[in-house]
Structure formats: structure tokens, C-alpha cells
Motif scaffolding. Structure first.
Motif, PDB file in Angstrom:
ATOM      1  N   GLU A   1       0.827  -1.208   0.000  1.00 21.04           N
ATOM      2  CA  GLU A   1       0.000   0.000   0.000  1.00 21.04           C
ATOM      3  C   GLU A   1       0.859   1.255   0.000  1.00 21.04           C
ATOM      4  O   GLU A   1       0.564   2.226  -0.710  1.00 21.04           O
ATOM      5  CB  GLU A   1      -0.960  -0.006   1.195  1.00 21.04           C
ATOM      6  CG  GLU A   1      -2.077  -1.033   1.094  1.00 21.04           C
ATOM      7  CD  GLU A   1      -2.908  -0.882  -0.174  1.00 21.04           C
ATOM      8  OE1 GLU A   1      -3.197   0.264  -0.564  1.00 21.04           O
ATOM      9  OE2 GLU A   1      -3.255  -1.913  -0.781  1.00 21.04           O
TER      10      GLU A   1
ATOM     11  N   ARG B   1       2.560   1.479  -3.577  1.00 21.67           N
ATOM     12  CA  ARG B   1       1.700   1.966  -4.661  1.00 21.67           C
ATOM     13  C   ARG B   1       1.200   3.374  -4.387  1.00 21.67           C
ATOM     14  O   ARG B   1       0.894   4.117  -5.319  1.00 21.67           O
ATOM     15  CB  ARG B   1       0.574   0.991  -4.948  1.00 21.67           C
ATOM     16  CG  ARG B   1      -0.543   0.881  -3.939  1.00 21.67           C
ATOM     17  CD  ARG B   1      -1.559  -0.076  -4.501  1.00 21.67           C
ATOM     18  NE  ARG B   1      -2.750  -0.228  -3.694  1.00 21.67           N
ATOM     19  CZ  ARG B   1      -3.894  -0.701  -4.178  1.00 21.67           C
ATOM     20  NH1 ARG B   1      -3.986  -1.035  -5.450  1.00 21.67           N
ATOM     21  NH2 ARG B   1      -4.948  -0.839  -3.408  1.00 21.67           N
ATOM     22  N   GLY B   2       1.143   3.750  -3.125  1.00 19.32           N
ATOM     23  CA  GLY B   2       0.811   5.141  -2.815  1.00 19.32           C
ATOM     24  C   GLY B   2       1.866   6.089  -3.348  1.00 19.32           C
ATOM     25  O   GLY B   2       1.556   7.159  -3.880  1.00 19.32           O
TER      26      GLY B   2
ATOM     27  N   ALA C   1       1.588   6.134  -7.246  1.00 17.60           N
ATOM     28  CA  ALA C   1       0.429   6.940  -7.641  1.00 17.60           C
ATOM     29  C   ALA C   1       0.725   8.427  -7.480  1.00 17.60           C
ATOM     30  O   ALA C   1       0.367   9.243  -8.347  1.00 17.60           O
ATOM     31  CB  ALA C   1      -0.786   6.547  -6.800  1.00 17.60           C
TER      32      ALA C   1
ATOM     33  N   LYS D   1      -8.446  -3.621  -9.127  1.00 17.00           N
ATOM     34  CA  LYS D   1      -8.193  -2.435  -8.302  1.00 17.00           C
ATOM     35  C   LYS D   1      -7.312  -2.782  -7.112  1.00 17.00           C
ATOM     36  O   LYS D   1      -6.454  -2.005  -6.700  1.00 17.00           O
ATOM     37  CB  LYS D   1      -9.526  -1.848  -7.839  1.00 17.00           C
ATOM     38  CG  LYS D   1      -9.417  -0.576  -7.023  1.00 17.00           C
ATOM     39  CD  LYS D   1     -10.799  -0.087  -6.625  1.00 17.00           C
ATOM     40  CE  LYS D   1     -10.717   1.132  -5.704  1.00 17.00           C
ATOM     41  NZ  LYS D   1     -12.067   1.571  -5.284  1.00 17.00           N
TER      42      LYS D   1
ATOM     43  N   ARG E   1      -2.493   2.257  -8.252  1.00 17.48           N
ATOM     44  CA  ARG E   1      -3.695   2.584  -7.475  1.00 17.48           C
ATOM     45  C   ARG E   1      -4.780   3.212  -8.369  1.00 17.48           C
ATOM     46  O   ARG E   1      -5.379   4.245  -8.051  1.00 17.48           O
ATOM     47  CB  ARG E   1      -3.362   3.499  -6.295  1.00 17.48           C
ATOM     48  CG  ARG E   1      -4.430   3.519  -5.232  1.00 17.48           C
ATOM     49  CD  ARG E   1      -4.018   4.330  -4.010  1.00 17.48           C
ATOM     50  NE  ARG E   1      -3.387   3.501  -2.999  1.00 17.48           N
ATOM     51  CZ  ARG E   1      -2.766   3.957  -1.917  1.00 17.48           C
ATOM     52  NH1 ARG E   1      -2.644   5.250  -1.743  1.00 17.48           N
ATOM     53  NH2 ARG E   1      -2.241   3.135  -1.048  1.00 17.48           N
TER      54      ARG E   1
ATOM     55  N   ASP F   1      -8.442   3.085 -10.029  1.00 16.63           N
ATOM     56  CA  ASP F   1      -9.767   2.486  -9.846  1.00 16.63           C
ATOM     57  C   ASP F   1     -10.291   2.083 -11.222  1.00 16.63           C
ATOM     58  O   ASP F   1     -11.110   2.781 -11.826  1.00 16.63           O
ATOM     59  CB  ASP F   1     -10.710   3.483  -9.167  1.00 16.63           C
ATOM     60  CG  ASP F   1     -12.101   2.903  -8.915  1.00 16.63           C
ATOM     61  OD1 ASP F   1     -12.323   1.705  -9.211  1.00 16.63           O
ATOM     62  OD2 ASP F   1     -12.980   3.653  -8.436  1.00 16.63           O
TER      63      ASP F   1
END
Length: 718
Positions: free
Chosen positions: A43, A46-47, A50, A363, A369, A371
Motif C-alpha cells: 500500500e 503503490r501510494g 500513484a 483495483k 492505485r 480504480d
């Protein structure tokens, strides 16, 4: 969908080689990917990706100009254009100016996008793909079926046949032998090539560098042996700083092929000397082709965060059945649907967007990240705005949303269905054109009395101090009222009165998922009025799709349409909304609900409904409750893979829904558990109907029904 497209689906579904290869890969991928990411905070990673990609998308012009300046300072020739034709013409001019007769290419989706090979071959230039997968499909006269593994749809036997024709020798399907043959065929082509063409995985504005990530040495040969190198780079590959390479390199191989690192990472910063001492001619083409428009779109800017790992394809239950030649154009799968709508045109995505079942698996694994399901729904919305709704859709929504008419029709249907149900709770066969609806799955008989009629006769204890508004959704109201009764029983025993507002209507998910946002907004407004009419502590639903609508999508729909009137009430409703299992777990933890002591109820397995796990992140409460009630949990293989229901998906594409269901039934039965639980009435409908036709002795029940039988009245009343 057009007849030709439906026929392509049918061909793919009946191609045992295709479904076998994709099925085996997807099974192995999930396990290997988990191992590859061990010890890494996915997380957080990928944060970061992104963030840096979104920042780059916000200043494309600035970064493109900075890249040009820094690359040219190192001796690179940089050409930027929005027009694919200008990319092709530029490459042809370089080739003709230098007397190029033979070109070698390393894998490049950007050149596939502009159909470069066919253009150059038509101009009389020999073009050779050198990536093994790309060469295979070039020999086969096909297009890539996967963005990372272009020939994944082909078996080793098929490849052996292709290679045999190429080398005029009968070859076996021994993979090391085939690789050796490919190497032998490729080496002379590298040595005689006048020009090498590559793509790039990353373009760094700070240094004017491009980064190539490969598993074969071909890219290094393509970029180093010929005296001219042209790199075609989509401007979405731009990042600001050299340090931005690191997080992308960390995620790309792990997400693409579940590797810790690829075999080769090449960073090219300006031209280098050729073997004869002359300087290589290095051209970098920054290609736009509507990428700037995408970056400027508030909704679709997010798609610029894609690092082209294709993990969304690897986990997609639809892709593994039909492959990229059906689910995609140049770019395939979920992200390919979005890119097709932009790089080609919106209408080009009209058929392939309908393949997305909205399970959300993509997703969860996207390292950018993105959607993807949300953006596909936005494509549907724009298609509806551009083309309008079909007559059938308009008719269905007008009936479903006219609750008085809908109830009357369902009551009539309940009577009409009795001959088909033959005294059971199932409709196993329907006549004529309706026969597909019961092919592999029985349907539930419509309840003689809907829950809205049943609830008025339930005698709830007096003086309960807390109140919960129950949102039933269509299936519990009209097919499974017993689930609603079970919910009332459980909450009453925790000291909570259950209220059922008669004005509640469809949650709007069918309309929203079909792009009819205006219809969904009307549903949302009607439900907000009904559900907030009476003060309550909770608004509870036992359907995850409905819970997501109340908790997330009412707000999102109003915001998408720019409608602000109902937003405050939508947020008020969202703050009160809770799914059934999460609420019951809370009540158990507080001591307000207890289960019968000492129960040993045997094995149970659990199926995760997509919305409960992926949107609500509530996959653990039902498991914990079932175990506390006395069941021994036997986890099934692929417990969180979609069952194929997908709302109206199983009606529109039963040929895809059916094999997904069959795989789910197989995994359930393999656990040996006599009972499978789930928290979604739609999944109950799909899986219970499948088990009925399968004849397996496995009971299929909603968690609410199971727990209602085991819960005791608490000594603490509130």
C-alpha cells in the motif's frame, strides 16, 4: 453486443488451449505475486507510485520540455507529437535518409498502438520483432493478447508448428530447443539491422534518460548493435526525477510476472559510440495521441498512473476465460478498455467495456492505485450520454423504479412461476428464449409474500431503546424474505428495534453499473428520503452491493452529475450505514449478543462477495462470527474470486457467468464442507442455483440465516 463480438466470446470459451493456459497462469500468478511482495508494504509502495505519476501527469508539458532539453544536451534528438501518423512518418524518414533496409525491434506497445510494423513493411522495409513472444505472434500474423506476455494464449505445440515452418524443419515442443532455435534465427537479424526500435518503461525528465525493463537480452542488442536507435515513448512514461525510477522498478516485475527483479534493467542517457568509433544516432519520440487530453480529464487522469504491468489482466476472472483478443484491442483487459476509449475513440470500447463484471480484483492489485472498475463505469456513463439508453434498459428501469408496478408484477410472476417451480424453491427450467437463464443455474422462485408484507406481522419486543433501519434490497425483499426475518431476530436479541421504510426502492446499482447515472441519482434521492425519514442509530443492509450504494455510491453519483441538493443527506446516510456482519460483530464484542454454548457444528466454508471484501473491507467479521458460533472454517481455494453473478451480468453474458460459477462450485465442493456461507443474496442466488443443478449435497446459506439459529438473547438489554 454485436453478433460478431458474441461469436468471438464463444470461440474463446471453447478454446481449451486458451482457457487452460490462462487458467494455469492466473492460479500460479496469485501465489507467486504474494511471495514476491513478502516484506514489502504494498500500500505504501503503490501510494508512492500513484503520487509521483499523478504529479507527472499534472505537468506533462513542463516535464516533456525538461526531458527534451536534458536529452538534447546529451546528444539525443527528441521529437514530440500528438499525431500517430507523424510518428510513423518521422521513423520512415529517418530510415530512408539512412538507407535502412532492415529493422530490429524490442517489445513496444506504443508501436503496436500506431500499427508501425505494417506501415514500415508496406514501405518495403524488413521489420523483425526480437522479443520471443512478439516474434511468435509476428510469425502467427496475430496481435498481442497480453501487454507483458503477448503470446500467453499459445501452447508450446502451436509455437513448435510456427517455428517448424520458419526454419523448414520439424521441431518438437521441447521449450529449451525452441528457445535455441529462436536465438539462432535472431542473431543474424541483429547483426545485419541498420536500425533498432524500442519503447521505454520510464522516461526521466531530470536527466533525459529512458529506462527499459526486460527479461531477454534482445532489448540491449536492439539498442546497441544498430547504428541508429529510435525509442517511441508515450508521454505517460515521464517522471520528474531519477529517484522516481526506484519505486517503479520495485513494483513492475513483482506485479507483472511475480519476479523480484527482471533480468535486465537498461538506462540510456544519450548516444554512445558504435563499434566502428562513430556516435550512435539516438532519436526519442515523445508520443501523445490524446494522453494530454486524458491527463486533463478530472476522472481519467488517474489512468496516467499505469506502469503497464498488466497485473489487472492477471487477476481478472473474465480475461482468464476469453483472453486479450476478445477482451481488448491493442491494449487488453480492464486498463486496455480505458486506454482504447482514449487512444482510439470512446465508441471503440463499447463492446469490450461490457465484459467487465465489476468484481474489483484489478483495483486491489494495481501498483498505480487506479480504480479501473470505476473508470469503466465512467466509460459506460459517457456512452449512455453520447448514445442514450436502449429501449430495453429504459423499460426495465422504469418498471423497477415504479415500486407499486414492480410489486404487482412480481406478485403476478410469483403465481405464474408456480408451474415451473413445481412445489420447490427453485425454477430449474424455463421455456423457449428464456432457457439460457436456467442453463447451469436454477433461479429462485419469487416469494409468495415479499418481506415488506412479512415484516408488518413480525412481533418485535416493546421498549427497545435502539433502532436500526433495514434496507433490504430487491432480492431479500422479493426472493429471500427469510433472510430479512433472520436479521430482525438477531437485532431484536441485541436490543435493537428494526424499522422497514416502505418507501425504499432499488439501490440504483443496476442503473449505475449500466451507465444510467441519472436513473441511479433518482434511486438515491428516493432512498435517502425513505431511510432518513425516521431517526435511527443504524441503517443496516445484508447485501454488500446495496451497502456500497448507500455508503459510497449515492455520494459518488451526485458528485459525478454535479448535483449538490442531496449531498448532505447522502453523507448523513453514509455515516449511519453498516453491513450486517460488521454490525453483529460489534454487538457480539460489546456483549450484547452471545451464541449457544459449546456448539460443534462441523465444517463450513466461506465465499467472499466482491463488494464486501474489496470495497467494504469486511471479509473477516463473518468468518469470526461463524467460528464463534461453533463452526470449523475450511477455506476454499480462490475464496475471493467472483462467483459470476455480477448483478445483471449473469443475464447479459450467461456464457461467461456459467464457467466462472462452475469453477466456484468445484472449489466449494473440494473443501468437503457440507455448508457454504456468504453475505450477499446475489451470490446466494448464483451459487445456490448452481448447486441445485449440480446436485451436490452442499447447502448454500446467507450468514444471517446461519447466525440467527445460533444466537441467544443477551442478558444485557439496551
Amino acid at each position: 453486443m454485436q453478433r460478431e463480438f458474441k461469436a468471438s466470446i464463444d470461440r474463446a470459451l471453447h478454446d481449451a488451449n486458451l482457457t487452460g493456459a490462462l487458467g494455469k497462469f492466473s492460479e500460479a500468478y496469485k501465489i507467486n505475486r504474494a511471495k514476491a511482495y513478502e516484506g514489502i508494504d504494498f500500500e505504501a509502495l503503490r501510494g508512492r507510485i500513484a503520487e509521483l505519476k499523478s504529479s507527472a501527469a499534472s505537468r506533462l508539458d513542463e516535464l516533456a520540455e525538461l526531458f527534451r532539453k536534458n536529452a538534447e544536451a546529451r546528444g539525443t534528438k527528441v521529437f514530440r507529437t500528438s499525431n500517430p501518423a507523424e510518428v510513423r512518418d518521422y521513423i520512415l524518414k529517418v530510415a530512408r535518409d539512412n538507407g535502412v533496409k532492415s529493422i530490429v525491434k524490442s517489445k513496444s506497445m506504443a508501436t503496436e498502438e500506431i500499427h508501425l510494423n505494417a506501415f514500415l513493411e508496406k514501405a518495403g522495409i524488413e521489420v523483425n520483432e526480437t522479443d520471443l513472444g512478439e516474434w511468435i505472434i509476428q510469425l502467427a500474423g496475430q496481435t498481442p493478447s497480453h501487454m507483458v506476455m503477448p503470446a500467453i494464449h499459445m501452447t508450446k505445440e502451436e509455437v513448435a508448428d510456427l517455428f517448424s515452418k520458419e526454419v523448414d524443419e520439424r521441431l518438437s515442443s521441447d521449450i529449451p530447443r525452441l528457445v535455441k532455435v529462436a536465438r539462432g534465427e535472431m542473431r543474424p537479424k541483429f547483426l545485419r539491422a541498420d536500425l533498432g526500435i524500442s519503447g521505454a518503461n520510464i522516461a526521466v525528465a531530470e536527466t533525459g534518460s529512458i529506462t527499459l525493463v526486460t527479461n531477454e537480452g534482445n532489448a540491449r542488442l536492439v539498442t546497441s548493435l544498430p547504428k541508429i536507435h529510435i525509442a517511441v515513448v508515450g508521454i505517460e512514461k515521464l517522471v520528474a526525477s531519477f529517484s522516481d525510477i526506484a519505486p517503479i522498478l520495485k513494483a513492475l516485475p513483482r506485479s507483472a510476472t511475480a519476479q523480484l527483479l527482471t533480468s535486465y534493467v537498461s538506462i540510456i542517457s544519450g548516444p554512445t559510440p558504435n563499434s566502428d568509433g562513430s556516435m550512435k544516432e539516438l532519436h526519442i519520440i515523445l508520443m501523445d495521441n490524446r494522453r494530454s487530453e486524458m491527463a486533463a480529464d478530472p476522472m481519467f487522469k488517474e489512468a496516467m498512473q499505469c506502469i503497464r504491468c498488466a497485473s489487472c489482466l492477471n487477476v481478472c476472472p473474465i480475461f482468464r476465460l476469453v483472453g486479450g483478443h476478445v477482451f481488448g484491442k491493442v491494449y487488453t483487459g480492464g486498463i486496455g478498455t480505458i486506454l482504447t476509449a482514449w487512444y482510439d475513440e470512446l465508441k471503440s470500447s463499447e463492446e469490450i467495456q461490457g465484459l467487465c463484471i465489476q468484481c474489483g480484483a484489478c483495483k486491489d492489485v494495481c501498483p498505480g492505485r487506479i480504480d479501473i472498475p470505476g473508470l469503466i463505469m465512467e466509460i459506460r456513463r459517457r456512452l449512455v450520454k453520447e448514445q442514450g439508453m436502449g429501449l430495453a434498459q429504459k423499460s426495465i428501469f422504469s418498471v423497477v423504479n415504479n415500486r407499486r408496478m414492480f410489486h404487482a408484477m412480481l406478485r403476478a410472476a410469483s403465481v405464474a412461476a408456480k408451474p415451473f417451480a413445481r412445489g420447490t424453491k427453485f425454477i430449474r427450467h424455463l421455456p423457449m428464449f428464456l432457457a439460457d437463464l436456467t442453463d447451469g443455474r436454477s433461479l429462485p422462485a419469487i416469494a409468495a409474500k415479499p418481506f415488506r408484507d412479512v415484516v408488518t406481522a413480525i412481533d418485535q419486543p416493546k421498549g427497545l431503546k435502539e433502532k436500526a433501519v433495514f434496507y433490504a434490497g430487491c432480492l431479500i425483499d422479493f426472493a429471500y424474505p427469510e433472510m430479512g426475518e433472520a436479521l430482525v431476530t438477531i437485532l431484536n436479541r441485541a436490543g435493537i428495534e428494526v424499522v422497514f421504510p416502505d418507501g425504499q426502492t432499488c439501490c440504483g446499482a443496476p442503473a449505475r453499473y449500466n451507465g444510467a447515472y441519472e436513473v441511479a441519482a433518482k434511486n438515491a434521492a428516493d432512498n435517502i428520503q425513505a431511510l432518513l425519514a425516521e431517526p435511527a442509530d443504524y441503517v443496516v443492509s445484508a447485501c454488500p452491493t446495496c451497502t456500497v450504494a448507500l455508503d459510497h455510491e449515492f455520494i459518488a453519483t451526485f458528485e459525478s452529475l454535479g448535483q449538490s441538493r442531496w449531498l448532505p443527506q447522502a453523507r448523513e446516510l453514509a455515516a449511519k450505514t453498516i453491513d450486517f456482519s460488521t454490525l453483529v460483530k460489534k454487538l457480539v464484542d460489546e456483549g450484547r449478543l452471545t451464541f449457544k454454548e459449546g456448539q460443534q457444528l462441523g465444517a463450513i466454508t466461506y465465499h467472499d462477495s466482491c463488494h464486501l471484501k474489496r470495497t467494504l473491507k469486511a471479509d473477516q467479521p463473518p468468518r469470526q462470527l461463524l467460528q464463534r458460533a461453533g463452526y470449523e472454517l475450511a477455506e476454499m481455494f480462490e475464496c475471493d474470486i467472483c462467483c459470476g453473478m455480477g448483478g445483471s451480468y449473469s443475464l447479459k453474458l450467461p456464457e461467461i457467468s456459467a464457467p466462472i460459477l462452475q469453477r466456484k462450485l468445484h472449489n466449494i465442493k473440494a473443501t468437503g464442507a457440507p455448508l457454504v456461507a456468504m453475505d450477499c443474496p446475489g451470490c446466494v442466488m448464483q451459487i445456490r442455483g448452481g448447486m441445485d443443478q449440480d446436485g451436490a449435497p452442499v447447502r448454500v446459506r446467507h450468514t444471517v440465516e446461519i447466525l440467527a439459529e445460533q444466537v441467544e438473547a443477551s442478558s444485557r438489554q439496551h
